[in-house]
Design an enzyme around this catalytic site. Structure first.
Site, short mmCIF file in Angstrom:
data_model
loop_
_atom_site.label_atom_id
_atom_site.label_comp_id
_atom_site.label_asym_id
_atom_site.label_seq_id
_atom_site.Cartn_x
_atom_site.Cartn_y
_atom_site.Cartn_z
N HIS A 77 -37.20 21.63 -19.95
CA HIS A 77 -35.76 21.20 -19.97
C HIS A 77 -35.33 22.45 -20.81
CE1 HIS A 77 -32.22 18.82 -19.84
NE2 HIS A 77 -32.21 18.82 -21.28
N ASP A 83 -33.84 19.52 -11.22
CA ASP A 83 -34.48 19.34 -12.80
C ASP A 83 -33.82 17.87 -13.16
OD1 ASP A 83 -36.27 21.43 -13.03
OD2 ASP A 83 -34.90 22.52 -14.70
N ASP A 84 -34.23 17.19 -14.06
CA ASP A 84 -33.80 16.18 -14.69
C ASP A 84 -33.78 14.86 -14.10
OD1 ASP A 84 -33.05 17.85 -16.98
OD2 ASP A 84 -31.24 18.72 -15.79
#
Length: 395
Positions: free
Chosen positions: A249, A133-134
């Site tokens: 998120h 992620d991210d």
């Protein structure tokens, strides 16, 4: 199983049963001289249960277990069943033969079932997809994710379109060979405030409570819709992808109000779910850590949200992953936790990690990514990066 093999299995089962009986008798005799029988007998039975638990895994059912012990929950189940049955049968005036052989039959059924479950897990084909992620949050995050993907140690990644480095990260990902399309990492809990959305960003708990309050829900829903559509448009601009795979998120996409909006977007064809099986063979210290850092509570909440989301996704014709790992030990997917998570998953499943090189926390704070600044300042980001670098490449 042919007749000779069945007889061999029966002999082994009997030998382990006899050993457990000897252990029970020995402990009972040893403790009986200085403890009441009502206390010495359960201790002896527990000790015998441990002997049977290990013996049946390592000897009786070694073909199924590969010489490894059963998960500890089978020992707890066996002990609870036996204590309950042995307490109940005398109250029913059961004959002696029933009192003697009922626990034996139940134990055989329990260990046979445990062996079949372990065999099924060992035979599960394929490997889980490893997802990060991210991407787009910071140059340190991007460099770690891109390096892992290029080396074949990472399958997919989610793009945080409001992140400071999102444009360069999206372009760099598209230049890689043999990678999957990026996933939109929907962010409603931090980052720059969307236009005409005074209540966003908002925390996970605030969005959950807002979903449940009728007076707040209507206004909040309109803002969530604005933010979701804005991020979809931005994602398409950066990647050129028309069909969108989406996650969230802090898993915010699974909140009922947010999911309701997500399901209305025609571009979305896949949504991440978090049906996470509890890993086996973990030391007690890791379970205590999961309890202390809130991982178990988070796991319970997201299991419930996934259960509610699955039916809605199916009804909308949107696909998803089968199972998932990365909630129970969020941010600490390295070492034993990573190994156990991988062993609990198979083909079609998804394992989440957050690898990163050191990040610029000042830049993240300036862009209002306060939670991420704290999360990515942890040395665990480098631990996860190194753990994934040590994995065998895909394919």
């Amino acid at each position: 199983m042919n007749l000779p093999a069945a007889l061999n299995r029966l002999v082994r089962y009997g030998a382990i049963g006899l050993l457990a009986a000897v252990v029970h008798a020995g402990v009972l005799m040893g403790l009986g001289s200085w403890l009441p029988l009502s206390l010495a007998n359960p201790i002896g039975f527990l000790t015998a249960s441990v002997a049977g638990y290990l013996g049946h895994a390592l000897v009786t059912f070694r073909e199924e277990t590969g010489g490894r012990r059963f998960p500890r929950r089978w020992l707890l189940l066996q002990y609870a069943v036996n204590i309950s049955v042995c307490s109940l049968l005398p109250l029913l005036d059961a004959p002696t033969v029933v009192l003697v052989f009922t626990p034996t039959v139940l134990n055989a059924l329990i260990w046979n079932r445990a062996a079949r479950v372990v065999l099924h897990q060992r035979q599960r084909s394929g490997c889980p997809a490893i997802h990060a992620d991210d991407l787009g949050l910071d140059a340190g995050v991007d460099s770690a994710i891109l390096e892992l993907a290029e080396a074949g140690r990472l399958t997919s990644a989610s793009l945080l379109v409001a992140g400071p480095t999102a444009p360069s990260a999206a372009a760099a990902w598209q230049s890689l060979a043999n990678t999957q399309p990026l996933v939109l990492h929907l962010c409603l809990t931090e980052g720059p405030q969307p236009q005409d959305c005074p209540d966003l960003p908002a925390g996970f708990g605030d969005l959950l409570l807002g979903s449940l309050r009728p007076a707040k829900r209507h206004a909040l829903r309109a803002q969530v819709e604005t933010a979701v559509q804005s991020q979809i448009h931005r994602f398409q601009q950066l990647t050129g992808q028309r069909q969108i795979h989406l996650d969230g998120h802090q898993h915010v996409h699974l909140l009922p109000l947010v999911l309701e909006v997500v399901l209305e977007q025609r571009e979305i064809v896949w949504v991440r779910t978090t049906a996470e099986p509890l890993p086996q063979g973990l030391p007690l210290t890791l379970w205590i850590k999961a309890l202390n850092n809130g991982g178990l509570l988070k796991w319970l909440v997201l299991q419930s949200l996934t259960w509610l989301a699955r039916r809605r996704l199916t009804h909308a014709g949107i696909s998803s992953n089968r199972r998932f790992a990365g909630v129970l030990f969020t941010g600490q997917m390295a070492g034993v936790a990573l190994e156990a998570a991988q062993e609990s998953l198979g083909d079609g499943d998804l394992l989440l990690a957050h690898p990163a090189a050191p990040v610029s926390t000042n830049q993240l704070m300036q862009r209002h990514f306060h939670r991420s600044a704290e999360f990515f300042s942890s040395p665990w980001r480098q631990h996860e990066w190194n753990a994934l670098k040590a994995r065998v490449p895909h394919g």
